[in-house]
Design a protein around this motif. Structure first.
Motif, PDB file in Angstrom:
ATOM      1  N   ASN A 180       0.779  -1.202   0.051  1.00  0.00           N
ATOM      2  CA  ASN A 180      -0.055   0.063  -0.017  1.00  0.00           C
ATOM      3  C   ASN A 180       0.829   1.219  -0.184  1.00  0.00           C
ATOM      4  O   ASN A 180       0.530   2.331  -0.648  1.00  0.00           O
ATOM      5  CB  ASN A 180      -0.986   0.226   1.152  1.00  0.00           C
ATOM      6  N   SER A 219      -5.512   7.349   2.794  1.00  0.00           N
ATOM      7  CA  SER A 219      -5.577   6.666   1.716  1.00  0.00           C
ATOM      8  C   SER A 219      -4.434   5.640   1.618  1.00  0.00           C
ATOM      9  O   SER A 219      -4.409   4.626   0.964  1.00  0.00           O
ATOM     10  CB  SER A 219      -5.279   7.579   0.421  1.00  0.00           C
ATOM     11  N   ASP A 220      -3.693   5.682   2.522  1.00  0.00           N
ATOM     12  CA  ASP A 220      -2.327   4.543   2.586  1.00  0.00           C
ATOM     13  C   ASP A 220      -2.971   3.256   3.179  1.00  0.00           C
ATOM     14  O   ASP A 220      -2.340   2.242   2.919  1.00  0.00           O
ATOM     15  CB  ASP A 220      -1.132   5.173   3.391  1.00  0.00           C
ATOM     16  N   ASP A 247      -5.808   2.033   2.094  1.00  0.00           N
ATOM     17  CA  ASP A 247      -6.455   1.558   1.157  1.00  0.00           C
ATOM     18  C   ASP A 247      -6.180   0.468   0.347  1.00  0.00           C
ATOM     19  O   ASP A 247      -5.047   0.535  -0.298  1.00  0.00           O
ATOM     20  CB  ASP A 247      -7.141   2.927   0.068  1.00  0.00           C
ATOM     21  N   SER A 273      -6.959  -1.116  -2.218  1.00  0.00           N
ATOM     22  CA  SER A 273      -6.869  -1.106  -3.409  1.00  0.00           C
ATOM     23  C   SER A 273      -6.092  -0.330  -4.400  1.00  0.00           C
ATOM     24  O   SER A 273      -5.786  -0.482  -5.341  1.00  0.00           O
ATOM     25  CB  SER A 273      -8.434  -0.686  -4.093  1.00  0.00           C
ATOM     26  N   ASN A 274      -5.109   0.217  -3.479  1.00  0.00           N
ATOM     27  CA  ASN A 274      -3.865   1.213  -4.011  1.00  0.00           C
ATOM     28  C   ASN A 274      -2.850   0.505  -3.800  1.00  0.00           C
ATOM     29  O   ASN A 274      -2.669  -0.431  -2.737  1.00  0.00           O
ATOM     30  CB  ASN A 274      -3.895   2.615  -3.490  1.00  0.00           C
TER      31      ASN A 274
END
Length: 129
Positions: free
Chosen positions: A33, A103-104, A106, A108-109
């Motif tokens: 991630n 977002s880190d 997440d 899906s990333n």
């Protein structure tokens, strides 16, 4: 059939190891991630975290804490986040993820890294137990 992580423990599949003792292993996630994303696992294959014996669960958390402290000293981040999801591989694993934003976390990333960068990062995070 042995899980992917059991194969890593046995040395059948390579990994970028950052810490190891008689019960646990920590290595870089190959689909991270964030740069420095580490997985901490018990060497004994158990599917779900709450199926671990309580003592082993507590020891896994202590081991993960040591790795997280080393990780935070090595990788530029605001803090290290922890997650236990367990859907990807049927073997208990704790995700330690360097965080600079929500977002880190997440899944899906992912961040792309080259093999040499994995090697250098694993060596720099390495935890002496």
């Amino acid at each position: 059939m042995a899980s992917l992580f059991t194969k890593i423990v046995r040395g059948e599949v390579p990994a970028y190891k950052v810490a190891e003792d008689s019960q646990f292993l920590a290595f870089l996630d190959i689909n991270p991630n964030a740069r420095g994303h580490v997985l901490c696992i018990p060497k004994k294959e158990v599917n779900k975290i709450f199926e671990l014996e309580e003592e082993v669960y507590q020891e896994l958390m202590r081991f993960s804490r040591k790795v997280a402290i080393a990780l935070e000293k090595t990788v530029d981040c605001k803090r290290v986040g922890m997650a236990v999801v367990g859907l990807e591989v049927p073997h208990v694993h704790v995700h330690l993820i360097p965080l600079n934003s929500m977002s880190d976390m997440d899944f899906s990333n992912s961040v792309k890294m080259e093999e040499e960068e994995f090697k250098e990062l694993a060596a720099s995070i390495h935890v002496n137990l």
